[in-house]
Design a protein around this motif. Structure first.
Motif, mmCIF file in Angstrom:
data_model
loop_
_atom_site.group_PDB
_atom_site.id
_atom_site.type_symbol
_atom_site.label_atom_id
_atom_site.label_comp_id
_atom_site.label_asym_id
_atom_site.label_seq_id
_atom_site.Cartn_x
_atom_site.Cartn_y
_atom_site.Cartn_z
ATOM 1 N N VAL A 112 51.556 76.664 70.730
ATOM 2 C CA VAL A 112 51.178 76.456 69.330
ATOM 3 C C VAL A 112 49.778 77.020 69.182
ATOM 4 O O VAL A 112 48.926 76.809 70.049
ATOM 5 C CB VAL A 112 51.162 74.948 68.961
ATOM 6 C CG1 VAL A 112 50.657 74.745 67.536
ATOM 7 C CG2 VAL A 112 52.545 74.330 69.127
ATOM 8 N N ALA A 114 46.206 76.970 67.403
ATOM 9 C CA ALA A 114 45.251 76.296 66.521
ATOM 10 C C ALA A 114 44.354 77.390 65.958
ATOM 11 O O ALA A 114 43.557 77.984 66.693
ATOM 12 C CB ALA A 114 44.436 75.273 67.304
ATOM 13 N N ARG A 131 51.312 82.298 58.179
ATOM 14 C CA ARG A 131 52.719 81.931 58.405
ATOM 15 C C ARG A 131 53.520 83.155 58.829
ATOM 16 O O ARG A 131 54.334 83.101 59.748
ATOM 17 C CB ARG A 131 53.317 81.310 57.149
ATOM 18 C CG ARG A 131 52.808 79.903 56.917
ATOM 19 C CD ARG A 131 53.538 79.208 55.780
ATOM 20 N NE ARG A 131 52.902 77.918 55.500
ATOM 21 C CZ ARG A 131 51.831 77.772 54.730
ATOM 22 N NH1 ARG A 131 51.280 78.820 54.140
ATOM 23 N NH2 ARG A 131 51.291 76.581 54.557
ATOM 24 N N VAL A 142 48.703 76.716 63.157
ATOM 25 C CA VAL A 142 48.177 75.619 62.329
ATOM 26 C C VAL A 142 46.683 75.837 62.123
ATOM 27 O O VAL A 142 45.922 75.861 63.105
ATOM 28 C CB VAL A 142 48.417 74.248 63.014
ATOM 29 C CG1 VAL A 142 47.901 73.112 62.138
ATOM 30 C CG2 VAL A 142 49.890 74.056 63.350
ATOM 31 N N THR A 144 42.892 74.967 61.630
ATOM 32 C CA THR A 144 42.088 73.780 61.967
ATOM 33 C C THR A 144 40.607 74.070 61.730
ATOM 34 O O THR A 144 40.175 75.219 61.785
ATOM 35 C CB THR A 144 42.259 73.363 63.456
ATOM 36 O OG1 THR A 144 41.863 74.451 64.291
ATOM 37 C CG2 THR A 144 43.687 72.968 63.790
ATOM 38 N N GLY A 151 43.024 69.307 60.294
ATOM 39 C CA GLY A 151 44.210 70.000 60.803
ATOM 40 C C GLY A 151 44.691 69.509 62.156
ATOM 41 O O GLY A 151 45.704 69.988 62.672
ATOM 42 N N GLU A 154 48.107 67.528 62.137
ATOM 43 C CA GLU A 154 49.167 68.508 61.885
ATOM 44 C C GLU A 154 49.430 69.347 63.144
ATOM 45 O O GLU A 154 50.574 69.656 63.486
ATOM 46 C CB GLU A 154 48.744 69.404 60.707
ATOM 47 C CG GLU A 154 49.786 70.395 60.234
ATOM 48 C CD GLU A 154 51.068 69.717 59.769
ATOM 49 O OE1 GLU A 154 50.986 68.591 59.218
ATOM 50 O OE2 GLU A 154 52.141 70.331 59.972
ATOM 51 N N LEU A 155 48.341 69.702 63.827
ATOM 52 C CA LEU A 155 48.461 70.492 65.058
ATOM 53 C C LEU A 155 49.331 69.764 66.083
ATOM 54 O O LEU A 155 50.266 70.345 66.653
ATOM 55 C CB LEU A 155 47.053 70.754 65.622
ATOM 56 C CG LEU A 155 46.974 71.499 66.956
ATOM 57 C CD1 LEU A 155 47.468 72.941 66.811
ATOM 58 C CD2 LEU A 155 45.537 71.496 67.484
ATOM 59 N N THR A 158 52.932 69.543 65.213
ATOM 60 C CA THR A 158 53.614 70.797 65.542
ATOM 61 C C THR A 158 53.883 70.889 67.046
ATOM 62 O O THR A 158 54.927 71.398 67.464
ATOM 63 C CB THR A 158 52.783 72.001 65.042
ATOM 64 O OG1 THR A 158 52.485 71.794 63.657
ATOM 65 C CG2 THR A 158 53.535 73.308 65.202
ATOM 66 N N GLU A 167 61.118 73.391 66.023
ATOM 67 C CA GLU A 167 60.246 74.254 65.221
ATOM 68 C C GLU A 167 60.933 75.625 65.074
ATOM 69 O O GLU A 167 61.021 76.384 66.024
ATOM 70 C CB GLU A 167 58.877 74.353 65.917
ATOM 71 C CG GLU A 167 57.901 75.347 65.332
ATOM 72 C CD GLU A 167 57.665 75.218 63.847
ATOM 73 O OE1 GLU A 167 57.098 74.220 63.423
ATOM 74 O OE2 GLU A 167 58.080 76.144 63.104
#
Ligand code: BGO
Length: 285
Positions: A112, A114, A131, A142, A144, A151, A154-155, A158, A167
């Motif tokens: 993921v 950041a 995106r 995501v 941050t 963020g 949310e991170l 995810t 995902e």
């Protein structure tokens, strides 16, 4: 709940320490692990019913084998096998920061991104369709602002989705290194695939790339294999063939292709970015 082992990987000054501190907030259990040459930190915390075992690894521009920090990060990834890697990017220096991402892509990990320093990106006036960038590279991104704690929830949400295979953006892509290198990678993968122990633990494509680059640590990983002699014979033959043909080492060709891939992705997703300033020749590592 389940435990997720997470490693933070990113360039120096990308905000890893800030992210680590804000995420582990309560400091339930923080350990400092001082090695001979590098330091790593570990914290345990909970969110959304999951326990996160978070490792902050040393900041690096690359995960080859040229500095103790690089080798430490690589060993941690290959030996400890984190469930998910958080790749912390400095959004105000995307082109250079994404180089490390291309190495994680080669390693075929759950990642993921950041997109940290997102405040700086917004101030700079650049328009990044993150995106779409995430879709192109198969990695969720995501935004941050670690220094303000923005963020972070949310991170880690995810991270849970990626861990649980929930995902939809996640997709394993291959960066195309050109017809000749891809042919050599495939020949080498054929030999690596004969060893089920190796392929159970490592991406065959990653190992093939490392051997073609004559990477010492890559050879160390493959050495215990019963068919090491056959694997290294193919690697040696293919590497020499490629280097005669290109009059350059395979690593340089692959690095150039990685920067080409990054430039292509940013050209499509980032309006106003100046892609000239961090060409491979200006790299700091
Ligand atoms: C100083 N946005 C902004 N604008 N800054 C951030 C963000 C963000 O999202 N995240 C972190 N920073 P580290 P590594 C500092 O320390 O976490 C800042 O190396 C200062 N210090 O606050 O250390 C963060 O672990 C005096 O800045 O990164 C830190 O990856 C003046 O980015 C720096 C200005 O973060 C590096 C900043 C005495």
């Amino acid at each position: 709940g389940r435990t997720i082992n997470v490693a933070l990987v990113g360039n120096p000054n990308s905000g890893k320490t800030s992210l680590f501190n804000v995420a582990s907030g309560s400091h339930e259990r923080v350990g400092n692990y001082s090695g001979v040459t590098v330091d790593a930190k570990q914290a345990v915390f909970r969110q959304d019913g999951y326990t996160f075992n978070l490792f902050d690894l040393p900041g690096t521009y690359s995960i080859t084998e040229y500095t103790p920090e690089e080798l430490y990060v690589r060993r941690h990834i290959l030996d400890a096998m984190p469930d998910v890697v958080i790749n912390v990017l400095d959004a105000s220096n995307l082109e250079r920061n994404l180089f490390l991402t291309t190495q994680l892509i080669d390693m075929d990990l759950k990642v993921v991104i950041a997109l940290n320093m997102y405040d700086e990106l917004e101030k700079s006036g650049l328009k990044l369709d993150y995106r779409n960038l995430g879709r192109m590279i198969g990695i969720p991104i995501v935004p941050t602002v670690a220094s303000r704690g923005e963020g972070i929830r949310e991170l880690f949400k995810t991270v849970i989705d990626v861990f649980e295979d929930n995902e939809p953006i996640v997709r394993h892509i291959h960066i195309n290194y050109g017809k000749d290198i891809e042919h050599s990678i495939r020949l080498l993968q054929d030999e690596i695939w004969k060893n089920t122990d190796l392929v159970a633990r490592y991406s065959s494509r990653y190992l093939a790339i490392k051997l073609l680059c004559n990477d010492k640590n890559g050879y160390e990983v493959v050495e215990p294999a019963a068919n090491f002699a056959e694997i290294s014979a193919v690697a040696e033959h293919e590497r020499q063939k490629l280097e005669r043909q290109y009059k350059d080492c395979v690593e340089t060709i692959i690095t150039d292709a990685k920067f080409g891939f990054i430039a292509g992705a940013l050209e499509e997703t980032c309006q106003g970015i100046n892609l000239r300033k961090n060409r491979p020749d200006d790299r700091v590592d």
